[in-house]
Design an enzyme around this catalytic site. Structure first.
Site, PDB file in Angstrom:
ATOM      1  N   ASP A 193       8.388 -66.839  17.946  1.00  0.00           N
ATOM      2  CA  ASP A 193       9.763 -66.394  18.185  1.00  0.00           C
ATOM      3  C   ASP A 193       9.667 -65.004  18.793  1.00  0.00           C
ATOM      4  O   ASP A 193       9.097 -64.098  18.173  1.00  0.00           O
ATOM      5  CB  ASP A 193      10.512 -66.360  16.849  1.00  0.00           C
ATOM      6  CG  ASP A 193      11.995 -66.056  17.009  1.00  0.00           C
ATOM      7  OD1 ASP A 193      12.774 -66.564  16.174  1.00  0.00           O
ATOM      8  OD2 ASP A 193      12.365 -65.323  17.939  1.00  0.00           O
TER       9      ASP A 193
ATOM     10  N   GLU B  50      13.664 -68.264  21.785  1.00  0.00           N
ATOM     11  CA  GLU B  50      14.701 -67.272  21.523  1.00  0.00           C
ATOM     12  C   GLU B  50      14.841 -66.179  22.577  1.00  0.00           C
ATOM     13  O   GLU B  50      15.465 -65.150  22.317  1.00  0.00           O
ATOM     14  CB  GLU B  50      14.560 -66.690  20.102  1.00  0.00           C
ATOM     15  CG  GLU B  50      14.719 -67.720  18.986  1.00  0.00           C
ATOM     16  CD  GLU B  50      16.172 -68.150  18.699  1.00  0.00           C
ATOM     17  OE1 GLU B  50      17.105 -67.591  19.285  1.00  0.00           O
ATOM     18  OE2 GLU B  50      16.355 -69.067  17.868  1.00  0.00           O
TER      19      GLU B  50
ATOM     20  N   ASP C 154       7.309 -64.466  13.673  1.00  0.00           N
ATOM     21  CA  ASP C 154       8.771 -64.397  13.670  1.00  0.00           C
ATOM     22  C   ASP C 154       9.216 -63.254  12.758  1.00  0.00           C
ATOM     23  O   ASP C 154       8.552 -62.967  11.759  1.00  0.00           O
ATOM     24  CB  ASP C 154       9.317 -65.732  13.126  1.00  0.00           C
ATOM     25  CG  ASP C 154      10.764 -66.027  13.503  1.00  0.00           C
ATOM     26  OD1 ASP C 154      11.072 -67.224  13.696  1.00  0.00           O
ATOM     27  OD2 ASP C 154      11.585 -65.077  13.591  1.00  0.00           O
TER      28      ASP C 154
HETATM   29  N1  LIG Z   1      18.082 -66.087   8.412  1.00  0.00           N
HETATM   30  C1  LIG Z   1      19.184 -66.110   9.324  1.00  0.00           C
HETATM   31  C2  LIG Z   1      18.677 -65.805  10.748  1.00  0.00           C
HETATM   32  C3  LIG Z   1      17.883 -66.913  11.352  1.00  0.00           C
HETATM   33  C4  LIG Z   1      17.206 -66.498  12.652  1.00  0.00           C
HETATM   34  C5  LIG Z   1      16.613 -67.683  13.370  1.00  0.00           C
HETATM   35  B1  LIG Z   1      15.406 -67.329  14.367  1.00  0.00           B
HETATM   36  O1  LIG Z   1      14.929 -68.537  14.965  1.00  0.00           O
HETATM   37  O2  LIG Z   1      15.822 -66.380  15.356  1.00  0.00           O
HETATM   38  O3  LIG Z   1      14.300 -66.768  13.622  1.00  0.00           O
HETATM   39  C6  LIG Z   1      20.273 -65.133   8.869  1.00  0.00           C
HETATM   40  C7  LIG Z   1      19.876 -63.736   9.009  1.00  0.00           C
HETATM   41  N2  LIG Z   1      20.793 -62.849   8.285  1.00  0.00           N
HETATM   42  C8  LIG Z   1      22.192 -63.044   8.677  1.00  0.00           C
HETATM   43  C9  LIG Z   1      23.110 -62.020   8.036  1.00  0.00           C
HETATM   44  C10 LIG Z   1      22.599 -60.609   8.273  1.00  0.00           C
HETATM   45  O4  LIG Z   1      23.426 -59.629   7.643  1.00  0.00           O
HETATM   46  C11 LIG Z   1      21.183 -60.489   7.812  1.00  0.00           C
HETATM   47  C12 LIG Z   1      20.327 -61.505   8.512  1.00  0.00           C
HETATM   48  C13 LIG Z   1      19.864 -67.463   9.302  1.00  0.00           C
HETATM   49  O5  LIG Z   1      20.934 -67.557   9.913  1.00  0.00           O
HETATM   50  O6  LIG Z   1      19.333 -68.348   8.629  1.00  0.00           O
HETATM   51 MN   LIG Z   2      12.692 -68.117  14.622  1.00  0.00          MN
HETATM   52 MN   LIG Z   3      13.542 -64.918  14.497  1.00  0.00          MN
END
Ligand SMILES: N[C@](CCCC[B-](O)(O)O)(CCN1CCC(O)CC1)C(=O)O
Ligand SMILES: [Mn+2]
Ligand SMILES: [Mn+2]
Ligand SMILES: [Mn+2]
Length: 305
Positions: A227, A272, A119
């Site tokens: 992912d 995803e 991921d």
């Molecule tokens: N770490 C993030 C993304 C999660 C992704 C989930 B997945 O299953 O696709 O792996 C937030 C990421 N973050 C959001 C603000 C941006 O500026 C920088 C990245 C979150 O929302 O927790």
């Molecule tokens: Mn993920």
């Molecule tokens: Mn991811």
């Protein structure tokens, strides 16, 4: 061993529409045909149908907790049944919050399983550290016993309790980790390989260290939670949280070939893929085709004969 494919058309772990159509996109890219060319029976169990709960207000800033929790309870029993019946199980997402149910159900049958999380993201936020509240970025936090005292009691999750140990987890492909996640990874001493680590060590060494970490003391079933956003966005553009500088095609396939070669793969999530987010039909096809290649090579498709 026989293989079963289970569609989990689920989207409420995040806010972008379309990821519930991931299973169809992956099947339309020829998954079942490709797996049927390999040398074991393949059963497509079709898609689970998830209830959308009308009354499901956010808890803290976490959207759809009850819907996500209910879906994962259903998926957990489906995966537990499939593994219990002796099948190698492929779960098609859907967003990554469904790994909560997939891994939990697997652990019901195989409590000694080890987890390889491929991921761009660590998905280990708690509701308190999450910048978005989205549960697809919190999946691992729900699994780990070490985080139990940091997790609030979310409505919809009373059916489960943390079941996994941080030492039995390895991340590959990280390149977008939130501050709260970084603190957790360091506090728990989780083994992880960022894209920078992959550049430094090379993917062969990364897999050697991964298997040494997880399997040297004892061979045990592998849960691969893949992912599609681990892959470089040029290879998987149709996904919700793309991050530049991802795995090359050959790095991704090295990972899955090596996992196949252990003979220990028991459950795999491929999550995803979001057909609504491709800029063109071709972008969707590239993404779905990448997903099929990842799954097929995890199950024994080789680049040689
Ligand atoms: N770490 C993030 C993304 C999660 C992704 C989930 B997945 O299953 O696709 O792996 C937030 C990421 N973050 C959001 C603000 C941006 O500026 C920088 C990245 C979150 O929302 O927790
Ligand atoms: Mn993920
Ligand atoms: Mn991811
Ligand atoms: Mn069967």
């Amino acid at each position: 061993r026989s293989v079963v494919v289970l569609g989990a058309p689920f989207s409420k772990g995040q806010k972008r529409r379309g990821v519930e159509r991931g299973p169809k996109a992956i099947r339309d890219a020829g998954l079942i045909e490709r797996l049927s060319n390999l040398d074991y029976p393949v059963h497509d169990l079709g898609d689970l149908s998830f209830q959308h709960l009308e009354k499901d207000d956010p808890y803290m800033h976490v959207p759809f907790p009850r819907t996500v929790g209910r879906a994962n309870k259903l998926l957990s029993s489906a995966v537990s049944n499939a593994v219990g019946a002796g099948h190698t199980t492929i779960v098609l997402g859907g967003d990554h919050s469904l790994a909560i149910g997939s891994v939990e159900g697997h652990a019901q049958q195989c409590p000694d399983l080890c987890l390889i999380w491929v991921d761009a993201h660590a998905d280990i936020n708690t509701p308190l550290t999450s910048p978005s509240g989205n549960l697809h970025g919190q999946s691992v936090a729900f699994m780990l016993k070490e985080l139990q005292n940091k997790m609030p009691e979310l409505p919809g999750f009373s059916w489960m309790k943390p079941f996994h140990s941080a030492k039995d987890l390895v991340y590959i492909g990280l390149r977008d980790v939130d501050p709260g996640e970084y603190d957790i990874l360091k506090d728990l001493g989780v083994q992880y390989f960022t894209m920078r680590d992959i550049d430094r060590l090379g993917i062969q060494r990364v897999m050697e260290v991964t298997f040494d970490h997880l399997l040297s003391r004892k061979q045990r079933p592998i849960h691969l939670s893949f992912d599609i956003d681990a892959m470089d966005p040029s290879l998987a553009p149709a996904t919700g949280t793309p991050v530049n500088g991802g795995l090359t095609y050959r790095e991704g396939i090295w990972i899955t070939e090596e996992i196949h070669n252990t003979g220990l793969l028991s459950v795999m999530d491929l999550v995803e893929v979001n057909p609504a987010l491709g800029a063109s039909r071709e972008a969707v096809e590239i993404t779905a085709s990448m997903a099929v290649d990842v799954i097929a090579s995890s199950l024994g498709q080789t680049r040689e004969g």
